[in-house]
Scaffold this motif. Structure first.
Motif, PDB file in Angstrom:
ATOM      1  N   ILE A   5      44.749  81.995  50.121  1.00  0.00           N
ATOM      2  CA  ILE A   5      43.782  81.332  49.239  1.00  0.00           C
ATOM      3  C   ILE A   5      42.881  80.393  50.033  1.00  0.00           C
ATOM      4  CG2 ILE A   5      43.514  79.661  47.349  1.00  0.00           C
ATOM      5  CD1 ILE A   5      44.293  82.382  46.360  1.00  0.00           C
ATOM      6  N   SER A  44      48.292  85.251  43.000  1.00  0.00           N
ATOM      7  CA  SER A  44      48.410  83.888  43.532  1.00  0.00           C
ATOM      8  C   SER A  44      48.110  82.849  42.460  1.00  0.00           C
ATOM      9  CB  SER A  44      47.442  83.698  44.710  1.00  0.00           C
ATOM     10  OG  SER A  44      47.687  84.621  45.734  1.00  0.00           O
ATOM     11  N   ALA A  45      47.034  83.068  41.707  1.00  0.00           N
ATOM     12  CA  ALA A  45      46.629  82.111  40.671  1.00  0.00           C
ATOM     13  C   ALA A  45      47.709  81.955  39.617  1.00  0.00           C
ATOM     14  CB  ALA A  45      45.330  82.575  40.021  1.00  0.00           C
ATOM     15  N   ILE A  54      38.369  83.369  43.238  1.00  0.00           N
ATOM     16  CA  ILE A  54      39.156  82.169  43.556  1.00  0.00           C
ATOM     17  C   ILE A  54      38.572  80.961  42.832  1.00  0.00           C
ATOM     18  CG2 ILE A  54      39.776  80.540  45.383  1.00  0.00           C
ATOM     19  CD1 ILE A  54      40.057  82.951  47.258  1.00  0.00           C
ATOM     20  N   VAL A  56      44.539  87.528  44.560  1.00  0.00           N
ATOM     21  CA  VAL A  56      44.054  86.285  43.935  1.00  0.00           C
ATOM     22  C   VAL A  56      44.673  86.130  42.549  1.00  0.00           C
ATOM     23  CG1 VAL A  56      42.051  85.030  43.052  1.00  0.00           C
ATOM     24  CG2 VAL A  56      41.884  86.278  45.214  1.00  0.00           C
ATOM     25  N   ARG A 111      38.840  81.373  50.366  1.00  0.00           N
ATOM     26  CA  ARG A 111      37.879  80.542  49.609  1.00  0.00           C
ATOM     27  C   ARG A 111      36.528  80.541  50.299  1.00  0.00           C
ATOM     28  NH1 ARG A 111      40.158  74.649  48.409  1.00  0.00           N
ATOM     29  NH2 ARG A 111      38.114  74.444  47.433  1.00  0.00           N
TER      30      ARG A 111
END
Length: 211
Positions: free
Chosen positions: A110, A68-69, A125, A65, A114
C-alpha cells in the motif's frame, strides 16, 4: 460436488497468486517490477493459468488493494470502538503497529503503490482510504458542536497519518525498540493534536461569530 471443489480450488489459486505477489515484493521491488511469469511460478502454476484469474498484473494489484483495505478497515474498526481518549488512543496505536508488524508485505504494498506506476491502483487506494475515513467519521466521539464536515476532515487526517507512520515503521529495525517507542509516541501526539485542533478551531469560529 465436483463444481464446488473446482470453485474452492479456483479461490485458493486466486489467493495464492495474491500472496505470491506480496511475497515477491520487497523494500526495493514494487508491483510494476514483477513479471507475470514470476508471480505464476511463485504460486505454483504455469503462466498461461494466470489469465484464468486476472487479466493483467494491474488487475491483480487492484484485487490486492481491495483485500488490503478490508483487512486494514477491520483493525481501524476496533480502534474506532475505543474512542478518541488518550488511554484508548495509546492502546489503539499499539494495536495498529502490531498489526502492521505482522502484515509488513501488505502495508509495504500500500505504501509503495500509493505513488506507484499504475494510475488505477493509486486511485483505488485513495478511494479505499476515503472510505475508511468516512466510516471512522461516523463513529468518532466528538463534541456536538463539531460539524460532521469537520469530523470527516479530522478523520481523513487521522487515516493519512496512520498510513504515513506505518510506512515509517516499516523502515525501522524491528529490534530497535527505542525508535519504535519514539514513533508510537509521535504518532499518538500527532493524532491528539488533530482532535484538539478540530475542537479548538470550532470554538474559535463560534466565538468570532458571537462577537
Amino acid at each position: 460436488m465436483k463444481i464446488n471443489k473446482r470453485y474452492q480450488q479456483k479461490l485458493k489459486t486466486h489467493q495464492n497468486l495474491m500472496f505470491a505477489a506480496l511475497s515477491l515484493m520487497s523494500e526495493e521491488k514494487g508491483l510494476g517490477e514483477l513479471s507475470l511469469r514470476e508471480v505464476a511460478g511463485e504460486a505454483g502454476i504455469v503462466p498461461a493459468a494466470f489469465y484464468r484469474h486476472f487479466k493483467s498484473m494491474e488487475e491483480l494489484g487492484l484485487a490486492l488493494v481491495d483485500d488490503s483495505a478490508e483487512k486494514i478497515a477491520s483493525i481501524l474498526k476496533d480502534a474506532r470502538k475505543k474512542g478518541a481518549y488518550r488511554s484508548a488512543l495509546h492502546s489503539s496505536i499499539g494495536y495498529f503497529f502490531d498489526y502492521v508488524s505482522k502484515n509488513r508485505s501488505l502495508f509495504r504494498f500500500i505504501s509503495r503503490e500509493r505513488n506507484g506506476g499504475y494510475k488505477k491502483i493509486r486511485e483505488k487506494i485513495r478511494t479505499a482510504m476515503e472510505t475508511i475515513a468516512s466510516e471512522l467519521a461516523l463513529d468518532m466521539r466528538m463534541p456536538k458542536s463539531i460539524s460532521f464536515a469537520d469530523t470527516l476532515f479530522a478523520s481523513q487526517m487521522i487515516v493519512g497519518v496512520a498510513f504515513q507512520r506505518a510506512s515509517e515503521f516499516l523502515d525501522l529495525d524491528g529490534k530497535d525498540h527505542q525508535d519504535i517507542r519514539k514513533l508510537k509516541f509521535l504518532t499518538v501526539k500527532q493524532l491528539r493534536l488533530v482532535f484538539v485542533g478540530t475542537i479548538r478551531g470550532r470554538k474559535r469560529i463560534r466565538t468570532k461569530i458571537k462577537v
